[in-house]
Design a protein around this motif. Structure first.
Motif, PDB file in Angstrom:
ATOM      1  N   ASP A 155       0.864  -1.178   0.000  1.00  0.00           N
ATOM      2  CA  ASP A 155       0.000   0.000   0.000  1.00  0.00           C
ATOM      3  C   ASP A 155       0.900   1.228   0.000  1.00  0.00           C
ATOM      4  O   ASP A 155       2.128   1.110  -0.018  1.00  0.00           O
ATOM      5  N   GLU A 156       0.307   2.397   0.032  1.00  0.00           N
ATOM      6  CA  GLU A 156       1.084   3.633  -0.089  1.00  0.00           C
ATOM      7  C   GLU A 156       2.119   3.805   1.024  1.00  0.00           C
ATOM      8  O   GLU A 156       3.135   4.453   0.831  1.00  0.00           O
ATOM      9  N   ASN A 157       1.834   3.228   2.207  1.00  0.00           N
ATOM     10  CA  ASN A 157       2.787   3.381   3.306  1.00  0.00           C
ATOM     11  C   ASN A 157       4.136   2.733   3.009  1.00  0.00           C
ATOM     12  O   ASN A 157       5.143   3.100   3.587  1.00  0.00           O
ATOM     13  N   ASP A 158       4.124   1.759   2.073  1.00  0.00           N
ATOM     14  CA  ASP A 158       5.378   1.130   1.678  1.00  0.00           C
ATOM     15  C   ASP A 158       6.331   2.108   1.009  1.00  0.00           C
ATOM     16  O   ASP A 158       7.527   1.854   0.906  1.00  0.00           O
ATOM     17  N   LEU A 159       5.783   3.215   0.562  1.00  0.00           N
ATOM     18  CA  LEU A 159       6.615   4.231  -0.082  1.00  0.00           C
ATOM     19  C   LEU A 159       7.665   4.792   0.877  1.00  0.00           C
ATOM     20  O   LEU A 159       8.658   5.356   0.455  1.00  0.00           O
ATOM     21  N   ASP A 160       7.425   4.617   2.178  1.00  0.00           N
ATOM     22  CA  ASP A 160       8.402   5.065   3.162  1.00  0.00           C
ATOM     23  C   ASP A 160       9.746   4.367   2.993  1.00  0.00           C
ATOM     24  O   ASP A 160      10.763   4.853   3.459  1.00  0.00           O
ATOM     25  N   SER A 190       8.963   3.845 -11.194  1.00  0.00           N
ATOM     26  CA  SER A 190       9.747   4.765 -10.353  1.00  0.00           C
ATOM     27  C   SER A 190       9.725   6.199 -10.893  1.00  0.00           C
ATOM     28  O   SER A 190       9.936   7.152 -10.152  1.00  0.00           O
ATOM     29  N   ASP A 191       9.439   6.348 -12.210  1.00  0.00           N
ATOM     30  CA  ASP A 191       9.317   7.702 -12.764  1.00  0.00           C
ATOM     31  C   ASP A 191       8.086   8.430 -12.225  1.00  0.00           C
ATOM     32  O   ASP A 191       7.979   9.639 -12.327  1.00  0.00           O
ATOM     33  N   LYS A 192       7.141   7.631 -11.698  1.00  0.00           N
ATOM     34  CA  LYS A 192       5.895   8.211 -11.198  1.00  0.00           C
ATOM     35  C   LYS A 192       5.999   8.648  -9.741  1.00  0.00           C
ATOM     36  O   LYS A 192       5.019   9.049  -9.135  1.00  0.00           O
ATOM     37  N   LEU A 193       7.179   8.484  -9.175  1.00  0.00           N
ATOM     38  CA  LEU A 193       7.340   8.860  -7.772  1.00  0.00           C
ATOM     39  C   LEU A 193       7.883  10.275  -7.670  1.00  0.00           C
ATOM     40  O   LEU A 193       8.783  10.662  -8.394  1.00  0.00           O
ATOM     41  N   ILE A 194       7.281  11.053  -6.768  1.00  0.00           N
ATOM     42  CA  ILE A 194       7.735  12.427  -6.573  1.00  0.00           C
ATOM     43  C   ILE A 194       7.978  12.650  -5.082  1.00  0.00           C
ATOM     44  O   ILE A 194       7.357  11.999  -4.245  1.00  0.00           O
ATOM     45  N   ALA A 195       8.883  13.583  -4.802  1.00  0.00           N
ATOM     46  CA  ALA A 195       9.178  13.873  -3.393  1.00  0.00           C
ATOM     47  C   ALA A 195       8.409  15.105  -2.952  1.00  0.00           C
ATOM     48  O   ALA A 195       8.276  16.064  -3.701  1.00  0.00           O
ATOM     49  N   GLU A 247       9.792  15.730   2.298  1.00  0.00           N
ATOM     50  CA  GLU A 247      10.646  14.798   1.554  1.00  0.00           C
ATOM     51  C   GLU A 247      10.046  13.402   1.380  1.00  0.00           C
ATOM     52  O   GLU A 247      10.710  12.517   0.860  1.00  0.00           O
ATOM     53  N   ALA A 248       8.788  13.194   1.816  1.00  0.00           N
ATOM     54  CA  ALA A 248       8.185  11.865   1.668  1.00  0.00           C
ATOM     55  C   ALA A 248       8.002  11.533   0.190  1.00  0.00           C
ATOM     56  O   ALA A 248       7.688  12.390  -0.622  1.00  0.00           O
ATOM     57  N   THR A 249       8.203  10.257  -0.141  1.00  0.00           N
ATOM     58  CA  THR A 249       7.979   9.796  -1.502  1.00  0.00           C
ATOM     59  C   THR A 249       6.473   9.614  -1.715  1.00  0.00           C
ATOM     60  O   THR A 249       5.800   9.010  -0.895  1.00  0.00           O
ATOM     61  N   ASN A 250       5.963  10.189  -2.785  1.00  0.00           N
ATOM     62  CA  ASN A 250       4.539  10.096  -3.101  1.00  0.00           C
ATOM     63  C   ASN A 250       4.360   9.586  -4.519  1.00  0.00           C
ATOM     64  O   ASN A 250       5.249   9.745  -5.355  1.00  0.00           O
TER      65      ASN A 250
END
Ligand SMILES: [Zn+2]
Ligand SMILES: [Zn+2]
Lengths: 232, 198
Positions: A7-12, B6-11, B16-19
């Motif tokens: 889930d999105e929390n894994d993004l951590d 990974s190109d769809k990830l932004i900080a 600084e959290a990855t979104n």
């Protein structure tokens, strides 16, 4: 590169490098060491089990030194027998006196208000993390810190003092004041803090601390509920 | 289960959290800050700040930065004159510090920001191996150092006001401070996610 997440929390567990913006996967590192970006070698995060204690000690020391730096003379000069000295506050008030309100206001914020504010906020934040209290306030402090940190210029001010001293060579006899040294120590602490404590790590730490607390509460509640059930 | 490129990830610019970039207005999952998506994200604001900074930089170089009043005779010097004076005095290191902080840093920063702002809208230099994130990172690092001369004027003006000699801040110090302030604003309002846009 495809990344699979529960889930999105894994993004951590993924960190975007501040310098080169490549996505880096988090790895386990030993206590006291740091992880570097695999592309540009920029430090990404550190692991310090006593981060809260270290942070609290550093920020209290920092605040003491920046307050001291505001109280005593920075430099003293002697020209033709007349002496004159400057403190941070007298420098700002003399700019106001000669009508340079805007420059005075900048200096007031960049070298007095922001540094004092940042270190006070850090003390409050680490205290909250230590006491595991007021999560919402801790969150707001972290957001505020990210916004004002780029506007803190004590290090640049310190270099400016050195430049001024050189400019005065030959023109006057110069004595370095107490505040110069306290400011110097403050800048060292500040540099050490920005290098060793990243806001990103504090967000992770905050999540860890408060989720542990929430879990504990969850485990506690059923027991108290049953107790209530019995008594009623 | 989510699969994301990974190109769809932004900080998040704040925490600084990855979104995951959801191609519209993104709200950071950790701190709740707005993260704009490239197509909606305006560069107008950055342009406005940058142009203000460049305009303020002109008087900052024309008017005197510092006026020395020695026994009643006033002499002002602009940034460049100050640098030359120091050089002629033999204070080479300080002369170079002021030259870098007051002339080299601001101009480099203007050029870098113009390059970044233009390159996110028009595909120039995209195939080259210039990492524009690194360019941005350096504008962030060097930017505040241009305040050195303003600080020096503040210190000298506060220190030297004796009966025989006085140092007075010049008009350029205000213009210069305004210029630095707006350059910093321009850099902070520039959205690094725009770089990935193309
Ligand atoms: Zn990197
Ligand atoms: Zn965020």
């Amino acid at each position: 590169m495809k990344i699979e997440l529960e889930d999105e929390n894994d993004l951590d567990h993924y960190i975007i490098c501040h310098k080169c913006h490549t996505v880096q996967e988090e790895i386990a590192i030993s206590d006291g060491s740091k992880a570097l970006c695999s592309m540009c070698k920029m430090p990404l995060y550190r692991y310090d089990t006593r981060l809260v204690e270290h942070g609290l000690a550093l920020s209290i020391t920092g605040l003491i030194f920046i307050v001291l730096a505001n109280l005593f003379p920075l430099i003293k000069i002697e020209i033709l027998g007349t002496e004159s000295y400057i403190t941070i506050i007298s420098m700002i008030s003399s700019l106001i006196g000669s009508g340079y309100y805007l420059v005075a206001l900048f200096l007031l914020y960049l070298i007095v208000i922001f540094p004092v504010m940042i270190f006070s906020l850090y003390i409050l934040l680490f205290a909250l993390l230590k006491l595991k209290r007021a999560e919402e306030l801790a969150k707001n402090i972290l957001i505020l810190l990210a916004q004002i940190e780029p506007w803190q210029m004590s290090d640049i001010f310190l270099v400016s003092i050195l430049v001024s001293i050189v400019k005065l060579f030959g023109m006057a006899t110069i004595h370095i004041g107490i505040s110069f040294w306290t400011l110097f120590v403050f800048v060292l602490i500040d540099i050490y803090m920005t290098r060793s404590i990243h806001l990103g790590e504090l967000w992770v730490l905050k999540k860890e601390i408060y989720s542990k607390k929430a879990e504990k509460l969850k485990n506690d509640t059923p027991i108290s509920n049953t107790k209530k059930g019995v008594s009623s | 289960m989510i699969v994301v490129d990974s190109d769809k990830l932004i900080a998040c610019p704040i925490c600084e959290a990855t979104n995951i970039d959801k191609s519209n207005r993104n709200i950071c999952r950790r701190c709740g800050s707005k993260i704009y998506h490239h197509r909606n994200s305006p560069t107008e604001k950055s342009w406005a700040y940058l142009i203000t900074a460049i305009i303020a930089y002109i008087p900052a170089n024309i008017y005197p930065m510092m006026v020395i009043n020695q026994f009643g005779s006033k002499s002002g010097s602009t940034i460049l004159e100050g640098v030359i004076e120091l050089w002629e005095h033999g204070d080479y290191p300080i002369s170079i510090v002021i030259l870098i902080a007051s002339i080299f840093v601001p101009i480099t920063k203007f050029l870098m920001l113009i390059y970044l702002l233009v390159s996110v809208k028009y595909p120039i230099g995209n195939d080259k191996k210039v990492n524009r994130f690194t360019v941005y990172y350096f504008t962030e690092i060097i930017g505040p150092w241009s305040m050195v001369d303003v600080f020096v004027v503040g210190i000298l003006a506060g220190l030297v006001h004796l009966s025989s000699v006085q140092i007075i801040a010049g008009t350029a110090s205000t213009a210069f401070a305004v210029s630095v302030f707006f350059t910093l604003l321009a850099a902070h309002s520039f959205d690094t996610k725009l770089i990935r846009g193309r």
